[in-house]
Structure formats: structure tokens, C-alpha cells
Design a protein around this motif. Structure first.
Motif, mmCIF file in Angstrom:
data_model
loop_
_atom_site.group_PDB
_atom_site.id
_atom_site.type_symbol
_atom_site.label_atom_id
_atom_site.label_comp_id
_atom_site.label_asym_id
_atom_site.label_seq_id
_atom_site.Cartn_x
_atom_site.Cartn_y
_atom_site.Cartn_z
ATOM 1 N N ILE A 131 -23.620 21.897 -11.869
ATOM 2 C CA ILE A 131 -24.044 21.378 -10.563
ATOM 3 C C ILE A 131 -25.560 21.371 -10.462
ATOM 4 C CG2 ILE A 131 -24.031 21.843 -8.087
ATOM 5 C CD1 ILE A 131 -21.255 23.087 -8.508
ATOM 6 N N ALA A 132 -26.176 22.510 -10.838
ATOM 7 C CA ALA A 132 -27.626 22.613 -10.660
ATOM 8 C C ALA A 132 -28.350 21.659 -11.596
ATOM 9 C CB ALA A 132 -28.071 24.051 -10.898
ATOM 10 N N LEU A 133 -27.877 21.573 -12.855
ATOM 11 C CA LEU A 133 -28.606 20.770 -13.836
ATOM 12 C C LEU A 133 -28.500 19.283 -13.519
ATOM 13 C CD1 LEU A 133 -30.237 21.068 -16.380
ATOM 14 C CD2 LEU A 133 -28.174 20.779 -17.694
ATOM 15 N N ILE A 134 -27.261 18.805 -13.336
ATOM 16 C CA ILE A 134 -27.091 17.375 -13.038
ATOM 17 C C ILE A 134 -27.732 17.065 -11.685
ATOM 18 C CG2 ILE A 134 -25.420 15.499 -12.795
ATOM 19 C CD1 ILE A 134 -25.371 16.644 -15.527
ATOM 20 N N GLY A 135 -27.625 18.015 -10.733
ATOM 21 C CA GLY A 135 -28.252 17.820 -9.439
ATOM 22 C C GLY A 135 -29.757 17.675 -9.576
ATOM 23 N N PHE A 136 -30.368 18.530 -10.392
ATOM 24 C CA PHE A 136 -31.819 18.450 -10.580
ATOM 25 C C PHE A 136 -32.209 17.103 -11.173
ATOM 26 C CE2 PHE A 136 -35.157 18.920 -13.852
ATOM 27 C CZ PHE A 136 -36.229 18.901 -12.987
ATOM 28 N N LEU A 137 -31.473 16.679 -12.225
ATOM 29 C CA LEU A 137 -31.861 15.428 -12.873
ATOM 30 C C LEU A 137 -31.651 14.239 -11.930
ATOM 31 C CD1 LEU A 137 -30.499 16.212 -16.408
ATOM 32 C CD2 LEU A 137 -32.865 16.020 -15.729
ATOM 33 N N SER A 138 -30.556 14.267 -11.156
ATOM 34 C CA SER A 138 -30.345 13.171 -10.203
ATOM 35 C C SER A 138 -31.425 13.169 -9.131
ATOM 36 C CB SER A 138 -28.986 13.310 -9.533
ATOM 37 O OG SER A 138 -27.978 13.257 -10.482
ATOM 38 N N ALA A 139 -31.801 14.362 -8.663
ATOM 39 C CA ALA A 139 -32.819 14.429 -7.616
ATOM 40 C C ALA A 139 -34.149 13.930 -8.156
ATOM 41 C CB ALA A 139 -32.958 15.856 -7.103
ATOM 42 N N PHE A 140 -34.456 14.289 -9.397
ATOM 43 C CA PHE A 140 -35.729 13.849 -9.983
ATOM 44 C C PHE A 140 -35.720 12.336 -10.162
ATOM 45 C CE2 PHE A 140 -39.025 13.611 -13.249
ATOM 46 C CZ PHE A 140 -39.979 14.406 -12.646
ATOM 47 N N TYR A 141 -34.567 11.803 -10.584
ATOM 48 C CA TYR A 141 -34.402 10.360 -10.729
ATOM 49 C C TYR A 141 -34.600 9.665 -9.384
ATOM 50 C CZ TYR A 141 -31.640 6.129 -11.901
ATOM 51 O OH TYR A 141 -31.187 4.872 -12.103
ATOM 52 N N SER A 142 -34.093 10.313 -8.312
ATOM 53 C CA SER A 142 -34.154 9.690 -6.986
ATOM 54 C C SER A 142 -35.579 9.519 -6.495
ATOM 55 C CB SER A 142 -33.399 10.534 -5.968
ATOM 56 O OG SER A 142 -32.147 10.861 -6.443
ATOM 57 N N ILE A 143 -36.531 10.305 -7.030
ATOM 58 C CA ILE A 143 -37.906 10.232 -6.513
ATOM 59 C C ILE A 143 -38.407 8.797 -6.543
ATOM 60 C CG2 ILE A 143 -40.290 10.903 -7.006
ATOM 61 C CD1 ILE A 143 -39.254 13.604 -7.815
ATOM 62 N N SER A 144 -38.133 8.089 -7.648
ATOM 63 C CA SER A 144 -38.514 6.680 -7.679
ATOM 64 C C SER A 144 -37.461 5.801 -7.044
ATOM 65 C CB SER A 144 -38.707 6.225 -9.126
ATOM 66 O OG SER A 144 -39.612 7.042 -9.781
ATOM 67 N N TYR A 145 -36.199 6.155 -7.256
ATOM 68 C CA TYR A 145 -35.108 5.261 -6.859
ATOM 69 C C TYR A 145 -35.035 5.065 -5.354
ATOM 70 C CZ TYR A 145 -30.465 3.171 -6.929
ATOM 71 O OH TYR A 145 -29.412 2.321 -6.780
ATOM 72 N N THR A 146 -35.295 6.134 -4.580
ATOM 73 C CA THR A 146 -35.063 6.036 -3.134
ATOM 74 C C THR A 146 -36.195 5.352 -2.397
ATOM 75 O OG1 THR A 146 -35.931 8.239 -2.924
ATOM 76 C CG2 THR A 146 -33.548 8.024 -2.907
ATOM 77 N N LYS A 147 -37.198 4.854 -3.119
ATOM 78 C CA LYS A 147 -38.277 4.166 -2.410
ATOM 79 C C LYS A 147 -37.770 2.945 -1.662
ATOM 80 C CE LYS A 147 -42.305 5.752 -4.780
ATOM 81 N NZ LYS A 147 -42.459 5.928 -6.214
ATOM 82 N N GLN A 148 -36.601 2.414 -2.079
ATOM 83 C CA GLN A 148 -36.071 1.225 -1.403
ATOM 84 C C GLN A 148 -35.421 1.552 -0.069
ATOM 85 O OE1 GLN A 148 -32.530 -0.158 -3.548
ATOM 86 N NE2 GLN A 148 -32.880 1.511 -4.975
ATOM 87 N N TYR A 149 -35.194 2.832 0.228
ATOM 88 C CA TYR A 149 -34.534 3.170 1.489
ATOM 89 C C TYR A 149 -35.551 3.573 2.538
ATOM 90 C CZ TYR A 149 -30.358 3.332 -1.371
ATOM 91 O OH TYR A 149 -29.351 3.000 -2.208
ATOM 92 N N THR A 150 -35.210 3.303 3.812
ATOM 93 C CA THR A 150 -36.148 3.654 4.873
ATOM 94 C C THR A 150 -36.008 5.122 5.253
ATOM 95 O OG1 THR A 150 -34.495 2.730 6.340
ATOM 96 C CG2 THR A 150 -36.441 1.402 5.915
ATOM 97 N N ALA A 151 -34.794 5.644 5.230
ATOM 98 C CA ALA A 151 -34.581 7.017 5.680
ATOM 99 C C ALA A 151 -34.488 7.957 4.486
ATOM 100 C CB ALA A 151 -33.319 7.095 6.520
ATOM 101 N N GLU A 152 -35.563 8.018 3.690
ATOM 102 C CA GLU A 152 -35.557 8.849 2.483
ATOM 103 C C GLU A 152 -35.259 10.311 2.776
ATOM 104 O OE1 GLU A 152 -38.512 8.802 -0.917
ATOM 105 O OE2 GLU A 152 -39.294 7.316 0.455
ATOM 106 N N ARG A 153 -35.843 10.807 3.899
ATOM 107 C CA ARG A 153 -35.711 12.221 4.240
ATOM 108 C C ARG A 153 -34.243 12.593 4.398
ATOM 109 N NH1 ARG A 153 -36.193 14.779 9.300
ATOM 110 N NH2 ARG A 153 -36.312 12.734 10.238
ATOM 111 N N LYS A 154 -33.492 11.699 5.078
ATOM 112 C CA LYS A 154 -32.087 12.014 5.324
ATOM 113 C C LYS A 154 -31.287 12.006 4.040
ATOM 114 C CE LYS A 154 -32.170 10.828 10.077
ATOM 115 N NZ LYS A 154 -32.270 9.750 11.017
ATOM 116 N N PHE A 155 -31.689 11.162 3.095
ATOM 117 C CA PHE A 155 -31.036 11.143 1.780
ATOM 118 C C PHE A 155 -31.100 12.523 1.138
ATOM 119 C CE2 PHE A 155 -31.213 10.648 -2.793
ATOM 120 C CZ PHE A 155 -30.200 9.745 -3.052
ATOM 121 N N TYR A 156 -32.310 13.107 1.154
ATOM 122 C CA TYR A 156 -32.441 14.417 0.484
ATOM 123 C C TYR A 156 -31.761 15.532 1.269
ATOM 124 C CZ TYR A 156 -35.472 12.158 -2.784
ATOM 125 O OH TYR A 156 -35.935 11.327 -3.749
#
Lengths: 114, 508, 146
Positions: free
Chosen positions: B88-113
Motif C-alpha cells: 500500500i505504502a510503496l504503490i501509494g507513494f509512486l502513484s502520488a509522485f506520479y500525480s504531481i504532474s498528472y493532476t495539473k489538469q484538474y481544478t480541485a487538486e487539493r481535494k484529489f490529495y
């Protein structure tokens, strides 16, 4: 015993609503009915005939007296909170779906296939 | 050491609400807090794997058992939990790190995290909880966060998928709650270890409750007859979330709980073991057959998730059948080892495949295989990592998927389930064909003119993909006995010695 | 959203403070009588919802309200987590959710250690959350009907 059977029938009524109804809101109501029946079931588990409420106004107030089981009550309180969150989220998604499709009919909401 | 256990829930929960408070004042606070929090949890779970032996029990609130009856909510960490916590922690970390660039397309980035952290908190809670009702509460936290995350794009498809997922997930939760009610009615306790001492060893009641649990958690884990929501939900979610859902969520809230309850709580019975094995085989077959005709790449991957979860259930199910018949324990151990090993491997390569699909979609804006083609020249990192993941999922050596599938197949042959072994080989071949199709239509061939201007993905996305591709290779090392003994063997022992869980948790 | 007639408005204005006060009563007596944070919080939110329904409101002010309530909700959960987490920091015990305050005598208003404080925090959280849900649904409905 009859109350448990009625409780089960309530569950089936909710399931019937979820399975057969075509309106999003009616599906949500069906889910809510199922949830209430499960809550009722949990409350019935903890019920004791002629039992008092499990409150201790003074120490030893409940000594040698039958009282209902407080644990299922705590459980359904949690379950109600969870149900509130699920229902609110479902309703907001349903409103958004209505905005996108202009209908609550699930037969017309079918952009996902395969 | 014991007092560190609640951190697995406190850290993600605390960071979620810290983000809700501070995130609106500090820009970009959410992304970095999520990544740091999950990196910390990865370190913590590694620390637990390498430094602790046996089962750790933690009583919330400090209430000791009175007269042998456990009073407090128990948190239990044993080999199986440690394994799941690490994933959970490892895949979660990698997905979260990936999201740093990926979520730029969303307006409510804060709520995503915020939702992301809540999902992690829920999953961690399920894994460390030793109390069946608490497990239900954490399950709902993870599930509700995932419902909201599936609908995060607020487009037609996302909303529809989320609604479907919520209705089926809601029915599943109610079935689970009802069966918890039945268990409490019969035993008068909610602690898993205590329940296992109170339950009758056989009879209609056990079978009824077992079936309720299998349906409830089967819906959550998308085992074959209950799988219909998964392709919609997993393909419509944002890609890092798809990676989390397929890579971790269905394991933590479905498969893990099934294993934990049916090995450590219920008495093992042949009928239930056979039911689980057959359901696993069917989901393995049907998932892959449904995947063949797909042209939406994420939908195809989602169907493969059903199929690969079938392998995990098959492996552990065969072990359960052998145990229930009182057969050779080494065969059972080998089979369970294969299942759990495949569980780890699947979370690595399926997360990578979803991140690859997300990277392709991020640059090209489409997931349709017919419209893609030849983009390996423009996106070399994505293409290379995707090739590795495809080889891993199809079971080509030296990638990790090969070894776990091999172990499952050998164990099936040893346990004299020749038909199941044949099915496992067959599904592996079809999987290979299916992924060769993905590779061919997406990356190789001539570059279509529409994709002349695309570039490689940004650093954070590429980094996560490279690390996961590395994991696909490195995890092969787990077959080596010395490494296997540290990571996998404690988890296998938990499932193999079914009664040991009860005795160690209750301290008898 | 439009308001209702003068009769409804006036009655609600009289009733809402009483309902609100009753919610507070339920919360602070949570450790002595049935009720507690969740029930009291819902009652308090009910007072807000009644006021919004009867008096009507402008959408933009509702949006502002929503973000404020969201902040209160998160802050309350953080408070709860901190109260629970203090136990971990206390040397010697380091137990999550430990009741580290003086327990007092059974039946007194100020007793039971941290439980009343937790009840108050939960009450604030639930009140904010239920109001947020209501306001969010109102805003959604308004968006659709436009």
C-alpha cells in the motif's frame, strides 16, 4: 422470531428496488431501505426483553437488572454515519448525472459498454 | 515498537486533514505532503518487515483483556499485514509522485490529495485492524474515498462508472454489515481472534455466514460473478487512481479480508475452500476472455485485473483445499506462497501498466488502441517500461510474473489439480497475446501523423514508471530462498498455521 | 433560493436558537445520557438548515458559508486526532486514544476525562459536515436548474 423475518423482508424490498427500478433516485431509496433494515437487524440483536437502557447514572445502577446490549447500538450509530456519507455522495453523483444527461433514467445513461 | 503501529492510520489521516486546513493557504502543499507521508510509511513498513518478529498486538485505549475477554479495539501486525502495508505504502507513494504532474489538469487538486490520503488511511486501517467491525468502518472509509475519486473527472463516463460502483459497493457493504451482525449474534464478540474460538466448527450457520462474506467481499474484490463494476470504475478513474484501485485497493479491501477471515477466523472447510478456488479459476478465465476484444487500453487492463486476481485466489485457494483435506503441508505452503507472491507482483506490474496508459493518455488524449500507433519513437521511457510490464504480466522470464505463475502452476500439479494447472497456463498464453496486441497498436509500427508533436512525459511521471519497472525485475529475486524467508515466509506462515493467529493475539 | 412566508420565517427565527441550544445540551451531556457528539451535531445542523430553508439565501453567500464550514470540519477532525494522539506522546504509556485526564465522579457534568472534549469536537465536526452536505446539494440543484 417474527421481527427478524419482517426485517429480512424489508431487506428484500430494498434489494427489489435496487434491482428493478430504472430511476436513479429510486435506486438510492432502495439502498437506503436496505441500510435501515440492516440497522434494525443489528438493534434487534442487542435487544433484551424488559431490559433497561444501558446507562450508569450512579455506579452499580445496573446490578442484577436486565439491560439491552449497548455494543450493537454503538455499531449502528457508526453505520448510520457511514450511510449518511454514502447516500449524500450517491445523491450528489445523481444530480451531476442529471446535469450531464438530462434524465434520471438508467436506460438512457449508457455511455459505458463492453 | 508496538506504539508505532497507530502511525499507519494517524499519518495519512492527519495529512489529509492538514491539507484541508493548510492547503488553501499554501500552494502545492498537498502534493508534497502526500508524497512525503507515503514515503515515511514505506520506510516504516520496511522497518517493521526487517526488525520485528512474529505478531505484534496493540490495544487502542490501553484496555487490557478482562477475564480473557478482549475489550479494546485490537491492532494486529503479522507477516501478512506487513506485506500488505508495504504494498500500500510503496504503490501509494509512486502513484502520488506520479500525480504531481498528472493532476495539473484538474481544478480541485487539493481535494484529489485529500481523498487519496483518506483512501490510504482506510486501507492501512483494514490491514492492521484485528476487529471485524473496525475493519468494516475502515473499509467504508477506503471505499467512499474511492467512489469519489472515480468520479473525480466529472465527465459522463466517470459519473456513470462511479454510480454503478457505488450501488454495487453499497450492496456489498450492507451484506458485510449483515454478516457481521450474524457473527455478533452467534458469538457476542467482534474480535477476530475471539470469534474464532467461539464459532461452532461446522453447521448451517457457518456456511450461511461464509457465503454472505464471500458475496460481500467478492463484490469488493470483483471476483467473477460480481465483477461487472470493475472495468467501468477502474477504466474511468484518473490513471494514478486506477493504479491504486487495481494495484492495491481490491487486494486490501477484498482479497486480504477474504484470506484473513477464511483462514484465521472461520474453521477451514472443504466446501468453502473449493468454492473460493472455483470462483478464482472462473474469474481468471472469464476476465482474460473478456479482455481479448477490448480496444480501450484501460478497460483491457481492468479486465486483466480480474483475471490476475483469479491467479492469486487460485494459488491461495489450492493451499486452502489441501489444508482442509489434511494434505501435505509443504504443498499447501508452496501454493499459498505462489498466490501471495503473485499478489505483490500484480500490484507492481498492474500499477505500472495503468501509469503507462495514463502517460499515453496524458500526451495523446486518447485511450483507443486503433487511434494510437508508433509512439515509441516519441515516448521511449513509457514504451520501454510498458514493454517490461507487459512481459511481467504475461509471465516471460526473467520478469517477476513468470516466477509467481510458475510456482502456482507447479503447486497445482503437485496438488493433483491438473485441469486448474492447464487453465493457468492457457490464461497466461492468452494474456501474452492480449498484451502483444497492446504493444503493437500503441508503441510499435509507423508513427501516425496526429502524434508528430508529442513529447516524453514530465519527470515525476517518468520517475514513478522507471521505479516500478525496476521493481518488476527486482521482485524476481524473491524466489531466492534467503530473501523469500524474510518477506514472504512470515505471511505464508500466518495463513498456514491457522490457529496460531488466535493464540498469539489472545495471548493464551 | 427563495424564502417562505412571514409566518414560517418568524416561527423559525424563534425556534432555531432553542433547537441550537438543545443540540449543545445533548453534546455536553454526551457522557451522561444518550446522545453525544453525533446526535447533538445533527440537531445543531438542523437549526442552520431550518434557517436557510425558511429565510432563503443568495447562492454566493452559501458558497462562502460552505468553504468556512469545510474549514471548521477539518479543524475539528484535526482536534480529535490531536486529542487521540496526545496519548502516544505521553511518556510511559504511549497509548493511542488513552484517557489521560482526571476521571472525576460518575454522574457529574465535568467528569470522564477527555470524553466530553471529544464529544464537543465531534459535535462541531458533525454540525459542519451535515450543513456542508445540505449546502452542497442546494448548490448542485441550483446549477442543474439553471
Amino acid at each position: 422470531m417474527i421481527v427478524y423475518i419482517l426485517c429480512f423482508i424489508l431487506f428484500i424490498v430494498g434489494l427489489y428496488g435496487v434491482v428493478t427500478k430504472r430511476n436513479l433516485i429510486k435506486i438510492i431509496i432502495g439502498l437506503a431501505i436496505m441500510e435501515y433494515s440492516v440497522n434494525l437487524f443489528l438493534i434487534l440483536i442487542g435487544y433484551v426483553n424488559n431490559g433497561t437502557a444501558p446507562i450508569l447514572p450512579v455506579p452499580d445502577a445496573l446490578k442484577n437488572k436486565p439491560f439491552v446490549d449497548p455494543l450493537p447500538q454503538a455499531m449502528i450509530l457508526t453505520a448510520i454515519v457511514i450511510g449518511l456519507a454514502t447516500t449524500a455522495l450517491l445523491l450528489s453523483i445523481a444530480i451531476r448525472l442529471y446535469r450531464k444527461y438530462g434524465t434520471f433514467d438508467i436506460r438512457k445513461i449508457n455511455s459505458l459498454k463492453g | 515498537m508496538n506504539s508505532l503501529i497507530p502511525l499507519f492510520v494517524i499519518v495519512p489521516l492527519g495529512s489529509a486533514f492538514l491539507m484541508a486546513i493548510l492547503g488553501r493557504f499554501i500552494k502545492g502543499f498537498g502534493k508534497f505532503l502526500t508524497s512525503f507521508g507515503l514515503l515515511f510509511l514505506t520506510g516504516l513498513s520496511l522497518y517493521f518487515i526487517f526488525n520485528s518478529q512474529g505478531t505484534l498486538v496493540y490495544k487502542v485505549g490501553g484496555f487490557e483483556a478482562s477475564a480473557g475477554i478482549p475489550v479494546a479495539i485490537y491492532m494486529v501486525i503479522d507477516g501478512l499485514s506487513k506485506l500488505l502495508l508495504l504494498i500500500i505504502a510503496l504503490i501509494g507513494f509512486l502513484s502520488a509522485f506520479y500525480s504531481i504532474s498528472y493532476t495539473k489538469q484538474y481544478t480541485a487538486e487539493r481535494k484529489f490529495y485529500i481523498l487519496f490520503c483518506l483512501m490510504i488511511a482506510g486501507m492501512n486501517g483494514i490491514v492492521i485492524s484485528g476487529d471485524i467491525f473496525n475493519m468494516y468502518v475502515f473499509l467504508e472509509i477506503a471505499a467512499i474515498a474511492s467512489y469519489a475519486l472515480v468520479a473525480f473527472g466529472v465527465e459522463k463516463e466517470q459519473l456513470e462508472a462511479s454510480f454503478k460502483y457505488q450501488v454495487l459497493g453499497g450492496v456489498a457493504s450492507l451484506l458485510i454489515l449483515m454478516s457481521i451482525g450474524f457473527i455478533y449474534w452467534q458469538t457476542g464478540t467482534l474480535n477476530i481472534a475471539d470469534i474464532s474460538t467461539q464459532l461452532p466448527t461446522s453447521g448451517a450457520f457457518i456456511k450461511f455466514v461464509s457465503i454472505l462474506f464471500i458475496v460481500g467481499f467478492g463484490l469488493k474484490a470483483a471476483i467473477f460473478p460480481f465483477h461487472s463494476w470493475l472495468p467501468d470504475a477502474h477504466s474511468s478513474a484518473p490513471s494514478p487512481i486506477s493504479a491504486m484501485l487495481s494495484g492495491v485497493l481490491i487486494k486490501a479491501i477484498g482479497i486480504y479480508v477474504i484470506f484473513r477471515l477464511f483462514f484465521n477466523m472461520f474453521p477451514i472447510s472443504y466446501e468453502i475452500a473449493m468454492t473460493i478456488t472455483i470462483l478464482g479459476t472462473l474469474s481468471m478465465l472469464i476476465g482474460v476472455l473478456l479482455a481479448i476484444g477490448q480496444w480501450d487500453v484501460k478497460r483491457l487492463l481492468a479486465y486483466h485485473s480480474i483475471s490476475q486476481m483469479g491467479y492469486v485466489i487460485l494459488g491461495v485457494g489450492i493451499g486452502m483445499v489441501v489444508l482442509s483435506k489434511g494434505g501435505d503441508k509443504t504443498i499447501a505452503a508452496f501454493s499459498i506462497l505462489g498466490g501471495l507472491y503473485h499478489l505483490i507482483n500484480h500490484s507492481a506490474f498492474k500499477a505500472l501498466l495503468f501509469l503507462n496508459a495514463g502517460a499515453v493518455e496524458y500526451r495523446t488524449g486518447t485511450r483507443n488502441l486503433k487511434r494510437l500507433g508508433g509512439i515509441s519513437q516519441k515516448m521511449p521511457v513509457t514504451s520501454a517500461t510498458s514493454f517490461g510490464a507487459a512481459m511481467a504480466i504475461s509471465g516471460i522470464p526473467p520478469f517477476n510474473g513468470f516466477f509467481s505463475k510458475l510456482i502456482i502452476i507447479i503447486a497445482a500439479v503437485q496438488a493433483k489439480f491438473y485441469l486448474l494447472a492447464f487453465f493457468a497456463v492457457f490464461v497466461s498464453i492468452v494474456t501474452l497475446a492480449s498484451f502483444l496486441k497492446v504493444q503493437k497498436y500503441t508503441f510499435s509500427g509507423k508513427l501516425k501523423p496526429a502524434w508528430e508533436k508529442i513529447k516524453e512525459v514530465p519527470f515525476s511521471m517518468a520517475f514513478s514508471m522507471i521505479i516500478l519497472a525496476g521493481l518488476c525485475l527486482v521482485l524476481s529475486l524473491l524466489v531466492i530462498p534467503g530473501i523469500r524467508d524474510i518477506v514472504l515466509k512470515p505471511a505464508v506462515d500466518v495463513l498456514l498455521n491457522t490457529i496460531q493467529y488466535t493464540t498469539t493475539v489472545l495471548g493464551k | 433560493m427563495k424564502g417562505m412566508t412571514i409566518i414560517v420565517k418568524k416561527i423559525t427565527q424563534i425556534m432555531a436558537p432553542i433547537i441550537f441550544l438543545f443540540g449543545i445540551y445533548i453534546i455536553v451531556h454526551g457522557h451522561l445520557t444518550p446522545g453525544g457528539g453525533f446526535a447533538g451535531g445533527v440537531i445543531m445542523a438542523g437549526a442552520f438548515i431550518l434557517l436557510i430553508l425558511s429565510d432563503g439565501s443568495i447562492l454566493s453567500s452559501l458558497r462562502k458559508e460552505e468553504s468556512g464550514l469545510e474549514f471548521l470540519e477539518s479543524a475539528a477532525i484535526m482536534g480529535f486526532l490531536i486529542i487521540a494522539g496526545i496519548g502516544l506522546l505521553i511518556s510511559g504509556t504511549s497509548v493511542f486514544f488513552i484517557n489521560f485526564l482526571e476521571k472525576g465522579t460518575v454522574g457529574k457534568l465535568i467528569s470522564a476525562g477527555v470524553i466530553p472534549i471529544e464529544n464537543i469536537v465531534v459535535g462541531a465536526e458533525v454540525c459542519a459536515a451535515v450543513s456542508t452536505i445540505f449546502i452542497a446539494l442546494v448548490v448542485f440543484k441550483d446549477e442543474v436548474s439553471k
